[in-house]
Structure formats: C-alpha cells, structure tokens
Design a protein around this motif. Structure first.
Motif, PDB file in Angstrom:
ATOM      1  N   ASN A  73       8.901  10.413  -9.829  1.00 22.37           N
ATOM      2  CA  ASN A  73      10.236   9.810  -9.879  1.00 22.37           C
ATOM      3  C   ASN A  73      11.280  10.735 -10.496  1.00 22.37           C
ATOM      4  OD1 ASN A  73      12.088   7.591  -9.547  1.00 22.37           O
ATOM      5  ND2 ASN A  73      11.991   7.300 -11.764  1.00 22.37           N
ATOM      6  N   PHE A  74      10.855  11.879 -11.038  1.00 22.13           N
ATOM      7  CA  PHE A  74      11.837  12.741 -11.700  1.00 22.13           C
ATOM      8  C   PHE A  74      11.650  14.200 -11.296  1.00 22.13           C
ATOM      9  CE2 PHE A  74      13.243  14.962 -15.725  1.00 22.13           C
ATOM     10  CZ  PHE A  74      14.596  14.866 -15.420  1.00 22.13           C
ATOM     11  N   ALA A  75      10.780  14.930 -11.984  1.00 21.17           N
ATOM     12  CA  ALA A  75      10.640  16.360 -11.698  1.00 21.17           C
ATOM     13  C   ALA A  75      10.037  16.604 -10.315  1.00 21.17           C
ATOM     14  CB  ALA A  75       9.791  17.018 -12.784  1.00 21.17           C
ATOM     15  N   GLY A  76       9.250  15.660  -9.835  1.00 17.57           N
ATOM     16  CA  GLY A  76       8.676  15.796  -8.504  1.00 17.57           C
ATOM     17  C   GLY A  76       7.170  15.983  -8.531  1.00 17.57           C
ATOM     18  N   THR A  77       6.601  16.256  -7.365  1.00 19.25           N
ATOM     19  CA  THR A  77       5.153  16.470  -7.266  1.00 19.25           C
ATOM     20  C   THR A  77       4.917  17.967  -7.038  1.00 19.25           C
ATOM     21  OG1 THR A  77       5.244  15.857  -4.940  1.00 19.25           O
ATOM     22  CG2 THR A  77       4.709  14.111  -6.491  1.00 19.25           C
ATOM     23  N   SER A  78       3.834  18.336  -6.366  1.00 17.90           N
ATOM     24  CA  SER A  78       3.567  19.756  -6.155  1.00 17.90           C
ATOM     25  C   SER A  78       2.916  19.997  -4.807  1.00 17.90           C
ATOM     26  CB  SER A  78       2.645  20.277  -7.254  1.00 17.90           C
ATOM     27  OG  SER A  78       2.272  21.613  -6.976  1.00 17.90           O
ATOM     28  N   PHE A  79       3.248  21.162  -4.224  1.00 18.98           N
ATOM     29  CA  PHE A  79       2.596  21.547  -2.964  1.00 18.98           C
ATOM     30  C   PHE A  79       1.164  22.012  -3.230  1.00 18.98           C
ATOM     31  CE2 PHE A  79       1.919  26.112  -2.821  1.00 18.98           C
ATOM     32  CZ  PHE A  79       2.619  26.537  -3.943  1.00 18.98           C
TER      33      PHE A  79
ATOM     34  N   SER B 199       0.809  -1.227   0.000  1.00 15.46           N
ATOM     35  CA  SER B 199       0.000   0.000   0.000  1.00 15.46           C
ATOM     36  C   SER B 199       0.843   1.277   0.000  1.00 15.46           C
ATOM     37  CB  SER B 199      -0.955   0.032   1.192  1.00 15.46           C
ATOM     38  OG  SER B 199      -1.813  -1.068   1.118  1.00 15.46           O
ATOM     39  N   VAL B 200       1.881   1.261  -0.809  1.00 15.16           N
ATOM     40  CA  VAL B 200       2.646   2.486  -1.058  1.00 15.16           C
ATOM     41  C   VAL B 200       2.603   2.748  -2.561  1.00 15.16           C
ATOM     42  CG1 VAL B 200       4.191   2.343   0.934  1.00 15.16           C
ATOM     43  CG2 VAL B 200       4.790   1.149  -1.192  1.00 15.16           C
ATOM     44  N   VAL B 201       3.104   3.910  -2.979  1.00 14.02           N
ATOM     45  CA  VAL B 201       2.944   4.313  -4.375  1.00 14.02           C
ATOM     46  C   VAL B 201       4.293   4.358  -5.087  1.00 14.02           C
ATOM     47  CG1 VAL B 201       1.943   6.044  -5.909  1.00 14.02           C
ATOM     48  CG2 VAL B 201       1.014   5.733  -3.602  1.00 14.02           C
ATOM     49  N   ALA B 202       4.400   3.604  -6.183  1.00 11.03           N
ATOM     50  CA  ALA B 202       5.658   3.533  -6.932  1.00 11.03           C
ATOM     51  C   ALA B 202       5.606   4.401  -8.184  1.00 11.03           C
ATOM     52  CB  ALA B 202       5.933   2.092  -7.348  1.00 11.03           C
ATOM     53  N   ALA B 203       6.741   5.054  -8.460  1.00 12.33           N
ATOM     54  CA  ALA B 203       6.945   5.715  -9.752  1.00 12.33           C
ATOM     55  C   ALA B 203       8.371   5.368 -10.157  1.00 12.33           C
ATOM     56  CB  ALA B 203       6.770   7.219  -9.626  1.00 12.33           C
ATOM     57  N   GLY B 204       8.553   4.821 -11.349  1.00 10.86           N
ATOM     58  CA  GLY B 204       9.894   4.388 -11.726  1.00 10.86           C
ATOM     59  C   GLY B 204      10.148   4.526 -13.209  1.00 10.86           C
ATOM     60  N   TYR B 205      11.401   4.313 -13.572  1.00 10.11           N
ATOM     61  CA  TYR B 205      11.770   4.451 -14.987  1.00 10.11           C
ATOM     62  C   TYR B 205      12.945   3.539 -15.296  1.00 10.11           C
ATOM     63  CZ  TYR B 205      13.193   6.608 -19.389  1.00 10.11           C
ATOM     64  OH  TYR B 205      13.515   6.823 -20.709  1.00 10.11           O
ATOM     65  N   LEU B 206      12.819   2.829 -16.402  1.00 10.72           N
ATOM     66  CA  LEU B 206      13.905   1.970 -16.887  1.00 10.72           C
ATOM     67  C   LEU B 206      14.240   2.385 -18.312  1.00 10.72           C
ATOM     68  CD1 LEU B 206      15.537  -0.866 -16.681  1.00 10.72           C
ATOM     69  CD2 LEU B 206      13.655  -1.705 -18.090  1.00 10.72           C
ATOM     70  N   GLU B 207      15.519   2.553 -18.578  1.00  9.68           N
ATOM     71  CA  GLU B 207      15.928   2.819 -19.959  1.00  9.68           C
ATOM     72  C   GLU B 207      17.130   1.936 -20.270  1.00  9.68           C
ATOM     73  OE1 GLU B 207      15.753   6.863 -21.495  1.00  9.68           O
ATOM     74  OE2 GLU B 207      17.780   6.598 -22.277  1.00  9.68           O
ATOM     75  N   ASP B 208      17.061   1.210 -21.381  1.00  5.56           N
ATOM     76  CA  ASP B 208      18.172   0.344 -21.754  1.00  5.56           C
ATOM     77  C   ASP B 208      18.627   0.695 -23.163  1.00  5.56           C
ATOM     78  OD1 ASP B 208      15.406  -1.308 -22.022  1.00  5.56           O
ATOM     79  OD2 ASP B 208      16.688  -1.679 -23.753  1.00  5.56           O
ATOM     80  N   SER B 209      19.911   0.520 -23.406  1.00 11.98           N
ATOM     81  CA  SER B 209      20.382   0.777 -24.764  1.00 11.98           C
ATOM     82  C   SER B 209      21.507  -0.175 -25.118  1.00 11.98           C
ATOM     83  CB  SER B 209      20.842   2.224 -24.896  1.00 11.98           C
ATOM     84  OG  SER B 209      22.156   2.350 -24.435  1.00 11.98           O
ATOM     85  N   ALA B 210      21.584  -0.472 -26.404  1.00 14.44           N
ATOM     86  CA  ALA B 210      22.685  -1.266 -26.941  1.00 14.44           C
ATOM     87  C   ALA B 210      23.122  -0.570 -28.212  1.00 14.44           C
ATOM     88  CB  ALA B 210      22.216  -2.682 -27.239  1.00 14.44           C
ATOM     89  N   GLY B 211      24.412  -0.397 -28.373  1.00 15.89           N
ATOM     90  CA  GLY B 211      24.848   0.335 -29.555  1.00 15.89           C
ATOM     91  C   GLY B 211      26.285   0.062 -29.915  1.00 15.89           C
ATOM     92  N   PHE B 212      26.702   0.662 -31.029  1.00 17.03           N
ATOM     93  CA  PHE B 212      28.100   0.569 -31.435  1.00 17.03           C
ATOM     94  C   PHE B 212      28.554   1.928 -31.944  1.00 17.03           C
ATOM     95  CE2 PHE B 212      28.306   1.066 -36.022  1.00 17.03           C
ATOM     96  CZ  PHE B 212      26.969   1.015 -36.356  1.00 17.03           C
ATOM     97  N   LYS B 213      29.862   2.147 -31.903  1.00 14.32           N
ATOM     98  CA  LYS B 213      30.461   3.358 -32.469  1.00 14.32           C
ATOM     99  C   LYS B 213      31.665   2.922 -33.273  1.00 14.32           C
ATOM    100  CE  LYS B 213      28.331   6.204 -29.363  1.00 14.32           C
ATOM    101  NZ  LYS B 213      27.172   6.958 -29.792  1.00 14.32           N
TER     102      LYS B 213
END
Lengths: 443, 547
Positions: free
Chosen positions: B327-333, A140-154
């Motif tokens: 998760n990034f910029a935030g929330t607000s008051f 009962s908590v609130v999650a906010a998340g972000y995943l970013e993956d990359s594969a590349g060559f130079k």
C-alpha cells in the motif's frame, strides 16, 4: 493531558509570559492524539497510539533568539524552560533577519474539528480495517491499507499581546487491492476532517474494481498522449508547483518565477486562462488553519483568502515577514491547502469526450528533475487505461513520464469537478501532449 | 498527507533546503545536555526487567523492550548567516510483545519508573490481544540465543558533541566563504549530528547497550546567470558516516584526484569541495546540453550508491517481496520464484552484492539489530544470480532459514521495529582495474559524479537517475562537461550491462540518514559501498525544457 481547551491553553501561556525577562517572548503550545492501524496480506500488521503535549518558548534579546521546549507544565518546569530559552538567546549569534513579533491579530474561526474523529478508539480502527479486509477475503483479492487519525490543538501567544487557538482533527486512509496473481492493482486514498465521512468498504470496492479492470495490461508505445488525470494523480504535481511560489527564491534568481535580468514574474500570464488557484481558510471542503505557526518560533500571521493565480496570471507569492519588509510588500504566508477551480464535469464525462487518450488514476515516485523548468519525473501506478472513441478500451502497462506542471497547465483541454485530495481541492484534468518517456513492467 | 512529513522533506537525496530531522517527540535542549550521560546501565536493566516481567505475567510468549535516548544537533547556515542551531533530546521506551501469536506494541515518553514501564508492557499485551482477533497466521519467530549483558560503541576518535558549536559554525562559515569567493551566488550548508543511545532487552536473555554516532556534512552551491535567467546547483560530494568529527579532518591521502573533481575517501574536506563546487556550478551553466542516445556510463560511487539503493537494496527487502509494503513503498520484481530458481540473472557475472551491518564507518554499522540479532554479512547476489534477501526474525522461516539476518530497526523508541535495509554493497572486481583503465576504451560515454534526481517504479523495474556532475567521454578521454543528463533503464537490463568494476583501491562507502519506508513512515540509516563501475549502452535522455 489530551486536548486542552482555549481557556486552559491561555492560562498556561499567560503563566509562561509572566516569567519573561526577555525583550520579546513567544509561546507555542500544542497537543495531539494520534492513532493508526496498518494491514497487508488481508491481515492487520501493526497498530499504534501516541499522545503528546508540548510547549516551546522563544526568548528574544535584540536580534538574538533562543528556544526551549518541554512537556511538563508545573510552575517549576515552566520557570526553568523560560530561563533556559533566555540563556540560549543570550548565547545565540545575532540573526540579522529577525523581525519583531506581531501584536494582537484577528483570526478566522476555522472549522476543522470533528468530535467523531476525536473519539476514535482501537475498536473503531479495527472495524474500519475489518470492513475492508472482509470484502477482499470474500472476493479472493489481497488488501493492504492504512488508517491514521489525529485530534489536536494549537495555541500561540506572545509578550505583545498576540493570542490564537484552534482545534483540529484529521483522518487519512489509503487502500491498495491486488489480484492474487499480482497482475492487477487498484488504489484509493482519501483524507477527511470528519471520520464519519469515511466508508472503508466502499473505497475498498473502488480499489477492487480498479484492480480487476487493470489485469492483462497491454504495452503501448510511450510518447505524447492526451491524458485524463484523476485528482489523486494530478494532486502531487500541482502541490509541488505551488510549493515553488516563494518570492525570495524567485527574487534571488533560483525559481521558475525568476525573471530574466532580475526580479520575479508576478503579473505575468504563465498558464491557460482557465487556471485560477486560490486558498481560503474558511473553505468548507478543506478547512484551513487560522494562523501561521512558524518553525521553532511563533509566526502568528492570520490566514486569509488569497488568489495566487487568476485566469492564468500570477497574482501573489509567499513572503516571509523578513523578505516582505525588505521588499516593502504585504507579507502573505503560504496557506495550508490550495483550491484549483475546475469545471462541473465528472471523470466519466471527460472520458466520453476523448477520442484517444490515457486515463491515469495515480502517479508514483514523483521527483524533480530540473528546478528551473519544474520538470518532474515519475510513473503511473495502480490502474492506467487506454481510451478510444469516448470509452475505456483496455488497461495499459505503466509509463514513466517527464513533464512540467507549467506545460501541463498550458495544455489544458478540460477540467472536471474538484475533489479533496491531500488537503487540496483538485479537479480531474484533461491535458494534451503529456510526455511519457518509457514503459515499466511494474504492477 | 504524511504526519511525519519530514520523511518526505528528507528523502534520500535531500536537496538544498533541509528541515531538521527531529526524532519524534524530541525536545529542544542546550548543547551541554548532549554530553550528559543517559540513565545508568543498571537502572536500564531494572526498567527492562520490569517491562519483560509484566509482559510475560500478562501472557506474552515473547517480549522485548527498547530504552532509547536520541540526541541530535543541527547547524544550518546560508552565506554569512547562521540560520539555526538546534539541539534535541528524546527519551522513552518501546515494548513489543507476542500474545496469541500476534504482535503488540506500545511506547511511553520519559518513562523512568518500573511502574510506568510495566504499564506500557501491559498496554502492548492488550493491543496484541485485540489484534489477534484479525490474525491470519501466527508469528513464527526464529530462535535467538541471549547474549547476556553486552555493549557496542561506534568506533569514534572525536565525539561530535564535544566539539564546540563555535568550531562547527566557523567551519561552515569557511565553507560558505570559500564558495562565494570562487563565484557562488548562494550557498547553504549544514552539519547533522546524531547520537543514538539504545538499550535492548528481550525474554531471550539479552541486555544490549549500544552507543551509535553518526554525522552528515553537506552543502548546496547555487550559481545564477541573471542575463539568461538560468541557474544551476551543485551539492556536496561528502557523505553521511558513522564516525566522529574526525571525518571532517582530512589529509591529502584521503583524497582521490585527477578525475575532474576531487573525491573523498574515509575523510572529507568540505572547504575544498565547496571551492570546486563554486567553479563547477558556473561551468555547468555554460556546459553543452547532452545529445540524447546510447552512452557507456562510468558511474562514481558518490552516484552509484543511489542506483544501488533503489534498484537492489529495496528490491531485495523480504517484506516488500511478501507484500507487506504493497500500500505504500510497493512490492518487488525479485519474487520468490526467481530466487528459488537459483538462475535468475539479476546482473552480469561480475556483479556481486553483499549485505552487512558491520563495515566500519557505514551508516548501518551496529553491534546488534533492534531485536537482539548480532550484526553480520551475507550475499544477496552472487556471480550475477539472486541468492538471498534481507530478513528479520519473523520472516526467515519463509526463506527456509533458521537464523535472522539482523535487519530489524526502529527509528525511535516510539516506533515499532520492522525489516529495514542493511548496507547493500557492490563488491569490487578482484582483478586490478583503475579508473583510467576503465575509461580508456570508452568510445562514447558519460562519467557521472554525485547523485541527483531519482525515481523508480513500485516493483523496482524502471528507473531514472540524474547526478551532480556529468563529463563527456570520447575515445577514452574526458573532453568536457555536459548538462541536462538523466539515464533511464530497467534494473535487470542495467545490472546485466555492467561490464567493468574498479578494484578495491577505489571502493568507497556512501551513506544516508533518509531511507524511508513504512506507515507511519520511518527513516533509517544505510550505506552503499562500490567502486567506480561501467555500464555499456545506457539510454540517456535530455532533461532541458522550454517553459
């Protein structure tokens, strides 16, 4: 087209160079597959996937340069791009700072590619998000998340016989857990080359613990405190300081490394003698890039192990090839990541040895206030705690700070075991007399 | 680490060394290409229909498509050298769909056939179906009537890309020359020019063709005192505008004089400003270091725009209020309960903020937003009370409204559109009030011009701002220059300390290309209008340190 092999890349680069009529020509070929998934309020909000391969050709006549780019590789398109770059070069104003291209170089074989990351698909991304969301829904908590993956060559090459190639993968993951009453918040951010090292449920658990522990924060007076900075908190300030190690700015008189009366401060002891900072493209924890890419044109310098600060003394600074030639010194390039030597202690050990202090888990919105002294301002976020007699006593309200990393690295009390943070190795740091200037009600 | 790290480089107050903001996927082209027409509108309509039809055939209950061609030109110089001239073009399509109550998005570069567009739409549908498994609440989209085939073009007099590069280089060389002649040790100057050609179509029956033009002329002058090892900088007081090259053709009537430095209204004289900057930067080195304490602050619109942006603009974004940016910029008051109470004192009674995407020359000005909603104007704070937020079609139902505010924006064809800040402006005071009248009863104050260092917490309570020029006010008179000034405050406290706002003759609209939000981060264009305003009893700190 995906990720080209070294042979495939070399074939294209050689083809480009075979059409050149310019005095010098360089080619940069790169490709990247990037995917992401974002979630908030315990549900996925957006996700995306993008693939791109691009080729940049730079032609040089005398000191005039022109660059053209393309993402198609048939012979006709390549010919057109070469001709376009040559046309642009002829029209360009002379660049008095142009330095002739490098010949063949020896590059280190860096190891930053992991098949596990290159093979991520949308289902895997959804699973990583779900593992994190599930845990938060249950608690009962609130999650906010972000995943970013990359594969590349130079791949880079030029008309003087230089050629370089590498493959790389990366994963960035961050998770914020907030209590339902919005009184507690915890955060974890990690970066990897190999996604198999990522366990989103376990990282979410850490963020969750920080969120629960940070509710009912008490206000204490701003002022000077001994602080323990977790690596996530220390990383940005340290990175900011290191990004100011450009020799030209210092020689021109507009850097913290400018010397009174002219010149720079290489050789001067500016920090506590326990401070040693170096870079190494072959480091196993933060494998670097083998060569310097350059902006629009190919730079091509090999990355190597460099000691920037040794026992508090400034040993080396970044040079562009132009500035190094002008000053008659070796042109050492900025690295892809820094390694701060630390100690062996854990964060828990650092807390145990602290009589009175503040544990900072994260800083936020860090901006420079004075570039002369590298004074920065910013705020604590997502879990700040008061320590007394070697124990965490209670969570405290967030503070605004105004502090310079130069001062911080002179006020070191202790450093723990370095951890990878944003592509750098940063130890937890205990610092005395850290300046908090006001309180914030933000959670 | 942020893959699009240009956003970090180019956060709203980009400093001396600016990296060109390449539209993702942009390729370098010759300057002539910037004048070539994009796809014919009939072809765009055909492509759009192919995408919309493919999406609905695969089960989408709603679909929109954006066909975007983004053209940029950057001219970058230092002292007597042209460092870089960069022209870029980026073309592609982005399709957004709702399937089973869930959003899906896919994009494709260089897509010019109906088959490619249809396939991209099908991928968007597949992504929506996959994400629907994790859905908590289905999307509720506010109704929007279709506008049929319509168009909008930024009202410009002189197309930026028709002006020869040589003329632009000559201007910057004259700017740099003027600064150096007047004592500057270094000067970096840049011209940023952007043309967004955006075509939007949706299953609501809109086919909207827009041609948006924007520019930003800027410089940083550096002065050095070798003996003491000190240096100071002064940035341009020009701003980013949705205008043509005419912004740089200034007439005396466009200037505000008699206030220690020349300020600029709807047109900008870059050479004049650089001349003054060179003199001021030397004065700054020798200026008195501020005594910390309480001061009445008189803030010019070139400064106040950033305080407005951070403390009002971001705080009233509905996605932040709801937690989508946690998760990034935030929330607000500025939480929903405060808005619902109808008596939350955001500021003093004279504080009125309005949002809009229509003010001429403003960076936010467009005909329609990126989900086909007509641009409009609405109140955010009325007589000091929080009365509304900034919302998109899928958000307005949460604040009991049935029509979107038109705040949807994507920074490229390959970015998904989401809620972005419109122009947020402080309304001028209705009663006549000049700058001179405003300062005449200030006993101990500081007049701040230009924006500098800025930082605010993730819920937008506590902030700290610097500036470019600081002047001490004593007993109603400006007595000299100060340095090492920053003020710290709390949003509600600060706006409640607003005691006077100059009238509309002083109202100026200041803009930026670099409002950053989202993961992956997207950069949006926004302006903030205001007149010079006064805030009594602010806490000023001294930022000088010995290292």
């Amino acid at each position: 087209m995906g990720i080209l092999s070294q042979q495939e890349a070399k074939k294209i680069i050689d083809k480009v160079l075979s059409f050149s009529k310019a005095d010098e020509m360089s080619v940069s070929l790169s490709g990247e597959n990037v995917g992401n998934i974002r979630y908030a309020r315990n549900a996925v909000s957006t996700s995306g996937d993008s693939r791109n391969v691009s080729l940049a050709v730079t032609a040089v006549f005398g000191k005039r340069t022109g660059t053209a780019t393309i993402n198609e590789f048939d012979e006709e398109s390549i010919k057109k791009t070469v001709a376009r770059a040559e046309e642009l070069a002829k029209l360009a104003p002379e660049n008095p700072e142009y330095v002739s291209m490098l010949g063949p170089q020896k590059y280190p074989e860096t190891k930053s590619f992991a098949d596990s990351t290159a093979n991520i698909d949308p289902d895997k991304r959804a699973q990583i998000a779900l593992d994190s969301i599930d845990l938060c829904r249950k608690k009962s908590v609130v999650a906010a998340g972000y995943l970013e993956d990359s594969a590349g060559f130079k791949a880079i090459g030029n008309s003087k016989g230089l050629f370089g190639y590498y493959k790389t993968t990366s994963v960035d993951y961050s998770i914020t857990v907030r209590t339902e009453d919005a009184k507690g918040s915890g955060y974890v951010v990690r970066d990897f080359n190999d996604v198999s090292k990522l366990n989103s449920a376990s990282l979410t658990q850490t963020a969750l613990q920080k969120a629960m522990a940070s509710t009912a924060a008490q206000a204490i007076e701003p002022g000077r405190y001994t602080v323990i900075l977790e690596p996530t908190a220390a990383a940005e300030l340290m990175r900011n300081m290191m990004s100011n190690m450009d020799a030209r700015s210092a020689d021109e008189g507009r850097s913290f490394l400018s010397k009174k009366g002219g010149g720079n401060r290489v050789g001067e002891k500016l920090f506590d003698e326990r401070i040693t900072i170096y870079s190494d493209p072959m480091d196993a924890d933060i494998p670097g890039t083998p060569f310097v890419l350059g902006d629009n044109t190919v730079d091509g310098r090999a990355q190597e192990k460099v000691v920037w600060i040794e026992k508090g003394v400034v040993k080396n600074m970044f040079y562009s090839r132009f500035w190094a030639e002008k000053k008659g010194v070796k042109a050492i390039a900025a690295p892809s990541g820094f390694i701060f030597e630390g100690g062996t202690e854990s964060i828990a050990d650092l807390i145990k040895s602290t009589q009175k202090g503040i544990l900072v888990t994260r800083f936020w919105y860090i901006r420079d206030v004075d570039r002369q002294t590298l004074l920065y301002t910013g705020l604590t976020r997502d879990g700040t705690f008061y320590i007394e007699d070697g124990k965490i006593k209670f969570p405290v309200k967030n503070f605004r700070f105004n502090e310079s990393p130069i001062v911080m690295l002179n006020n070191i009390e202790a450093m723990g075991k370095p951890m990878r943070s944003g592509g750098n190795m940063i130890p937890p740091m205990k610092i005395r007399d850290f300046t908090f200037t006001s309180l914030s009600d933000a959670v | 680490m942020n893959r699009r790290d240009f956003i970090q480089q180019a956060s709203i107050a980009a400093g001396a060394f600016i990296i060109p903001v390449l539209t993702p996927g942009g390729r370098l082209v010759a300057s002539e290409v910037l004048l070539e027409p994009g796809l014919d509108v009939n072809i765009k309509k055909r492509l759009a229909d192919a995408g919309l039809n493919a999406a609905t055939a695969k089960g989408a209950s709603y679909a929109d498509i954006r066909i975007g061609r983004y053209l940029n030109q950057f001219v970058i110089t230092r002292e007597d050298k042209v460092q870089s001239i960069v022209n870029t073009e980026s073309y592609g399509i982005g399709v957004r769909v709702i399937v089973n109550g869930c959003w899906g998005f896919a994009s494709l570069g260089e897509a010019k056939t109906e088959t490619e567009v249809a396939k991209t739409a099908e991928i968007a549908v597949a992504i929506a179906k996959a994400n629907a498994k994790l859905l908590a609440e289905p999307v509720q989209l506010a109704a929007q009537k279709g506008f049929g085939e319509v168009s909008y073009k930024t009202p410009i007099i002189k197309n930026l890309f028709e002006v020869p590069i040589k003329e632009k280089v000559d201007l910057l060389m004259a700017v740099n020359g003027a600064a150096q002649k007047n004592g500057a040790d270094f000067v970096n100057s840049q011209l940023f020019m952007v043309n967004e050609q955006k075509y939007f179509a949706s299953t609501d029956g809109s086919y909207i063709d827009q041609d948006i033009h924007r520019l930003w002329p800027t410089f940083t002058v550096t002065g050095i005192d070798k003996a003491s090892g000190q240096f100071q900088t002064r940035n341009s007081l020009g701003t980013a505008k949705a205008m043509g090259y005419e912004y740089l053709e200034s007439k005396p009537a466009d200037r505000i004089t008699g206030r220690k430095t020349t300020l600029f209204n709807s047109r900008y004289d870059m050479i004049d400003d650089a001349t003054l900057a060179a003199v001021q930067v030397k004065e700054k080195i020798k200026a008195k270091s501020v005594e910390p304490g309480k001061y009445d602050l008189v803030l010019d619109p070139t400064h106040l725009r950033l305080t407005i942006h951070e403390s009002v603009g971001h705080a009233t974004e509905l996605d932040r209020v709801l937690g989508y940016e946690a998760n990034f910029a935030g929330t607000s008051f500025a939480t929903m309960d405060k808005w619902k109470s109808k008596n939350f004192n955001y500021g003093s009674k004279i504080v009125n903020f309005f949002a809009d995407k229509i003010q001429p020359g403003s960076m936010g000005a467009v005909g329609w937003d990126d989900e086909g909603v007509k641009s409009k104007k609405w109140d955010l704070i009325k007589d000091g009370i929080l009365v509304n937020y900034q919302a998109t079609r899928d958000q307005v139902h949460m604040i009991g409204e049935t029509e979107s505010h038109g705040c949807s924006y994507a920074d490229s064809w390959n970015s998904v559109q989401f809620q972005r800040m419109p122009n947020v402006s402080l309304a001028p005071q209705k009663e006549k009030l000049s700058f001179e009248e405003m300062i005449k009863d200030v006993k101990k104050g500081i007049y701040i011009v230009g924006y500098g260092s800025f930082s605010i917490d993730q819920q937008r309570y506590n902030f700290q701002f610097g500036g470019q020029l600081f002047y001490e006010i004593k007993n109603g008179e400006i007595v000299g220059m100060l340095k090492d000034v920053a003020y710290q405050s709390n949003t509600q406290e600060f706006w409640n300390s607003c005691v006077k706002i100059c009238d509309d003759s002083d109202f100026r609209v200041e803009g930026s290309f670099f409002d950053g939000k989202g993961q992956p981060s997207q950069s949006s264009c926004v302006s903030h209008g205001s007149s010079t305003s006064r805030f009594d009893g602010a806490n000023v700190i001294n930022t000088a340190r010995k290292v």
